[in-house]
Design an enzyme around this catalytic site. Structure first.
Site, PDB file in Angstrom:
ATOM      1  N   GLU A 131      37.747  99.924   5.817  1.00 22.40           N
ATOM      2  CA  GLU A 131      38.313 100.626   4.653  1.00 22.40           C
ATOM      3  C   GLU A 131      37.249 101.511   4.000  1.00 22.40           C
ATOM      4  OE1 GLU A 131      39.320  97.400   2.060  1.00 22.40           O
ATOM      5  OE2 GLU A 131      40.744  96.497   3.454  1.00 22.40           O
ATOM      6  N   PRO A 132      36.664 102.426   4.718  1.00 19.03           N
ATOM      7  CA  PRO A 132      35.606 103.244   4.098  1.00 19.03           C
ATOM      8  C   PRO A 132      36.172 104.292   3.148  1.00 19.03           C
ATOM      9  CG  PRO A 132      36.039 104.027   6.320  1.00 19.03           C
ATOM     10  CD  PRO A 132      36.933 102.832   6.110  1.00 19.03           C
TER      11      PRO A 132
ATOM     12  N   ARG B 136      33.793 106.044   0.127  1.00 23.82           N
ATOM     13  CA  ARG B 136      32.664 106.898  -0.238  1.00 23.82           C
ATOM     14  C   ARG B 136      31.994 107.553   0.976  1.00 23.82           C
ATOM     15  NH1 ARG B 136      29.559 105.688  -4.847  1.00 23.82           N
ATOM     16  NH2 ARG B 136      30.356 103.568  -4.681  1.00 23.82           N
TER      17      ARG B 136
ATOM     18  N   CYS C 218      32.280 114.839 -26.794  1.00 20.64           N
ATOM     19  CA  CYS C 218      31.621 114.277 -27.974  1.00 20.64           C
ATOM     20  C   CYS C 218      31.253 112.820 -27.778  1.00 20.64           C
ATOM     21  CB  CYS C 218      32.530 114.450 -29.184  1.00 20.64           C
ATOM     22  SG  CYS C 218      32.914 116.181 -29.414  1.00 20.64           S
TER      23      CYS C 218
ATOM     24  N   TYR D 232      34.854 109.437  -5.858  1.00 21.11           N
ATOM     25  CA  TYR D 232      34.871 108.821  -7.183  1.00 21.11           C
ATOM     26  C   TYR D 232      34.479 109.799  -8.289  1.00 21.11           C
ATOM     27  CZ  TYR D 232      35.140 104.657  -4.251  1.00 21.11           C
ATOM     28  OH  TYR D 232      35.528 103.743  -3.306  1.00 21.11           O
TER      29      TYR D 232
HETATM   30  N1  LLP Z   1      38.221  98.473  -0.016  1.00 18.32           N
HETATM   31  C1  LLP Z   1      38.348  97.896  -1.212  1.00 18.32           C
HETATM   32  C2  LLP Z   1      39.155  96.703  -1.340  1.00 18.32           C
HETATM   33  C3  LLP Z   1      37.688  98.448  -2.321  1.00 18.32           C
HETATM   34  O1  LLP Z   1      37.803  97.865  -3.512  1.00 18.32           O
HETATM   35  C4  LLP Z   1      36.911  99.618  -2.157  1.00 18.32           C
HETATM   36  C5  LLP Z   1      36.231 100.239  -3.299  1.00 18.32           C
HETATM   37  C6  LLP Z   1      36.824 100.191  -0.882  1.00 18.32           C
HETATM   38  C7  LLP Z   1      37.481  99.590   0.174  1.00 18.32           C
HETATM   39  C8  LLP Z   1      36.031 101.444  -0.610  1.00 18.32           C
HETATM   40  O2  LLP Z   1      34.693 101.235  -0.833  1.00 18.32           O
HETATM   41  P1  LLP Z   1      33.645 102.405  -0.474  1.00 18.32           P
HETATM   42  O3  LLP Z   1      33.648 102.573   1.018  1.00 18.32           O
HETATM   43  O4  LLP Z   1      34.105 103.626  -1.149  1.00 18.32           O
HETATM   44  O5  LLP Z   1      32.369 101.916  -1.002  1.00 18.32           O
HETATM   45  N2  LLP Z   1      33.872 104.039  -8.685  1.00 18.32           N
HETATM   46  C9  LLP Z   1      32.718 103.445  -8.051  1.00 18.32           C
HETATM   47  C10 LLP Z   1      33.067 102.801  -6.738  1.00 18.32           C
HETATM   48  C11 LLP Z   1      34.182 101.768  -6.850  1.00 18.32           C
HETATM   49  C12 LLP Z   1      34.560 101.158  -5.547  1.00 18.32           C
HETATM   50  C13 LLP Z   1      35.819 100.371  -5.688  1.00 18.32           C
HETATM   51  N3  LLP Z   1      36.305  99.779  -4.482  1.00 18.32           N
HETATM   52  C14 LLP Z   1      31.618 104.504  -7.912  1.00 18.32           C
HETATM   53  O6  LLP Z   1      31.828 105.639  -8.337  1.00 18.32           O
HETATM   54  O7  LLP Z   1      30.542 104.204  -7.420  1.00 18.32           O
END
Ligand code: LLP
Length: 492
Positions: free
Chosen positions: A348-349, A351, A419, A447
């Site tokens: 589940e990538p 970012r 602000c 994000y």
């Molecule tokens: N799967 C699940 C269940 C998740 O909760 C997430 C991210 C992902 C996959 C994807 O993770 P990634 O590959 O993107 O790391 N807003 C934060 C990041 C929050 C991530 C939430 N869950 C930021 O800006 O760093």
């Protein structure tokens, strides 16, 4: 389209209402930089004088010098300087800013595709499903580009389901994560025929069983287990520790699977685990995997067969000096541990697919020195990118037009008009700035827009997707009317 820009790229948008008296007056208030824009949006300049690549191809570990750092394992050429002008693929970013205004998100299709393929390649020949975690960036065009490559989607709400379907997703490749699925959301997902629900609690399991049974359907599930592994990331984006709300403690998993087996309308398909985001080392992933594999074996001993292993997302990207493993290194390490087990692998990538496929362009409105600090007040703000305020995230900010090396630099806090004192996109940045300059916030594909808001009644930014020398507005800039359209006043 061919837009020839006559003013300097760093000039405020109002300069370009060519011919108005106001534009003339304002133009005279700003100093100008010397490099004019002579290119059209459609044509790349001949040759590629590498005046300063954003991601120079140099060996890992080499020092980055004065240039923005190389993103290891990232698309190398999606955003680079040519003739001192920052480009997205073949398109000059300054020209996009002039045509479409700022703040402006710009994505590279080539970068998106490259990142997705980086996940696909190591899994070739093995049953797998790469479900892009669309919370990172849910623009329809982004989803559609990935769907065309065969991506599945990891969704966390009914809204994301609707978006994924609208973008052409195959429902059979959608998995539904999240701790709080509503009855409506379960019904919609069952109706669509999604691949699997990642269940996070016993009450959710029981609700799903009842909903599926009432619809005369069977819900495939995997249980999200919490392996109690420290992801060594920011506490707000760490999810695999005992104290986090996510998943079922791994010690309780066998009992929950046994319960699942006894429930009507439920088919046990997999095990799921996601321990956090922006992980920059392999160890936590491997520790979590070891624990999950032990669980798979234990379940088998109890006659519960697991078809797929969902290892979540979380692979980090390089914002600054981080050296995260590439998707390939990450996969190789996991595959070595998994060996020849007959498990379909699900990822589940989020970012790592989109972060470095996007930038946000913003313009310097004012330079303000207080004696204590220098502030560059830009037209982008925390409502556009909240990551620095929320996670103390450091995102690189670079000039869209590289000033001559001899231009003196100063130390600036890059702040927005909202602000709040937390409204900063960067602190203590060494930059040569003039009022009216254009800046690019790098790694802004993930994000950023997805977490943007209308705080201070600011219109959310437009989004552009570049594809070679073409570009498409994939979300138009909001208007004040858009913002007010859903509201009403009392009649008396
Ligand atoms: N799967 C699940 C269940 C998740 O909760 C997430 C991210 C992902 C996959 C994807 O993770 P990634 O590959 O993107 O790391 N807003 C934060 C990041 C929050 C991530 C939430 N869950 C930021 O800006 O760093």
């Amino acid at each position: 389209m061919s837009v020839t820009a006559h003013t300097r790229p760093g000039a405020p948008a109002i300069f370009h209402s060519v011919g108005t008296p106001l534009a003339g007056i304002i133009r005279s208030l700003f100093p100008t930089r010397s490099l004019p824009l002579h290119e059209t949006l459609d044509r790349a300049p001949a040759g590629r004088p590498a005046a300063g690549r954003l991601w120079p191809e140099r060996p890992a570990g080499a020092t980055a010098g004065d240039h923005p750092k190389q993103r290891r394992g990232s698309p190398m050429n999606a955003f680079e300087y040519r003739n001192r002008q920052l480009h997205a693929e073949e398109v000059q970013l300054a020209a996009l800013a002039m045509r479409h205004g700022t703040p402006l998100f710009v994505y590279s299709r080539a970068a998106l595709e490259e990142r997705f393929r980086a996940y696909q390649a190591p899994l070739a020949g093995r049953p797998h499903l790469i479900c892009y975690a669309m919370k990172a960036n849910s623009n329809l065009a982004v989803l559609n580009v990935l769907a065309r490559l065969g991506a599945g989607f990891d969704i966390v709400s009914g809204g994301e389901l609707a978006r994924a379907l609208a973008a052409g997703a195959d429902p059979g490749k959608i998995i539904f994560s999240g701790v709080g699925k509503s009855i409506d959301e379960m019904q919609a997902a069952l109706e669509a025929g999604i691949h699997c629900f990642n269940v996070e609690s016993v009450p959710e399991l029981e609700r799903l069983s009842a909903v599926a049974q009432a619809m005369d359907k069977v819900a495939a599930i995997s249980l999200r287990v919490n392996p109690d592994v420290d992801a060594n990331t920011h506490p707000y984006i760490s999810t695999g520790l005992k104290d986090n709300k996510f998943g079922v403690p791994i010690e309780q998993a066998l009992a929950v699977y046994q319960r699942a087996r006894s429930l009507p309308g439920i088919h046990i398909a997999g095990v799921d685990c996601h321990i956090g985001s922006q992980l920059t080392t392999l160890t936590p992933f491997l520790d979590a995997l070891d624990r999950v594999l032990l669980l798979v074996d234990k379940l088998a001993e109890h006659g519960i067969t697991i078809e797929h292993l969902d290892l979540g997302g979380g692979l980090g990207v390089q914002y600054n000096d981080e050296q995260p493993p590439s998707p390939q290194e990450y996969m190789q390490a996991l595959l070595a541990r998994i060996g020849d087990r007959k498990l379909t692998l699900v990822f589940e990538p989020g970012r790592s697919i989109v972060a470095n496929a996007g930038v946000m362009l913003t313009r310097v409105e004012y330079l303000k020195a207080t004696g204590n600090k220098n502030f560059a007040i830009i037209d982008g703000a925390m409502n556009d990118i909240i990551r620095p305020a929320l996670y103390q995230a450091k995102m690189q900010i670079v000039p869209v037009l590289q000033p001559a090396a001899s231009t003196p630099k100063a130390t600036w806090d890059i702040v927005g008009p909202v602000c709040e004192s937390a409204d900063f996109l960067g602190r203590d940045r060494e930059l040569a700035l003039q009022q009216g300059d254009l800046l690019a916030v790098l790694s802004a594909g993930a994000y950023c827009f997805a977490m943007s808001s209308n705080y201070n009644t600011r219109n959310r930014a437009a989004e552009i997707m570049v594809d070679g020398s073409n570009h498409t507005v994939v979300r138009r800039r909001e208007t004040f009317d858009d913002q007010m359209a859903l509201e009403a006043m009392l009649e008396n």
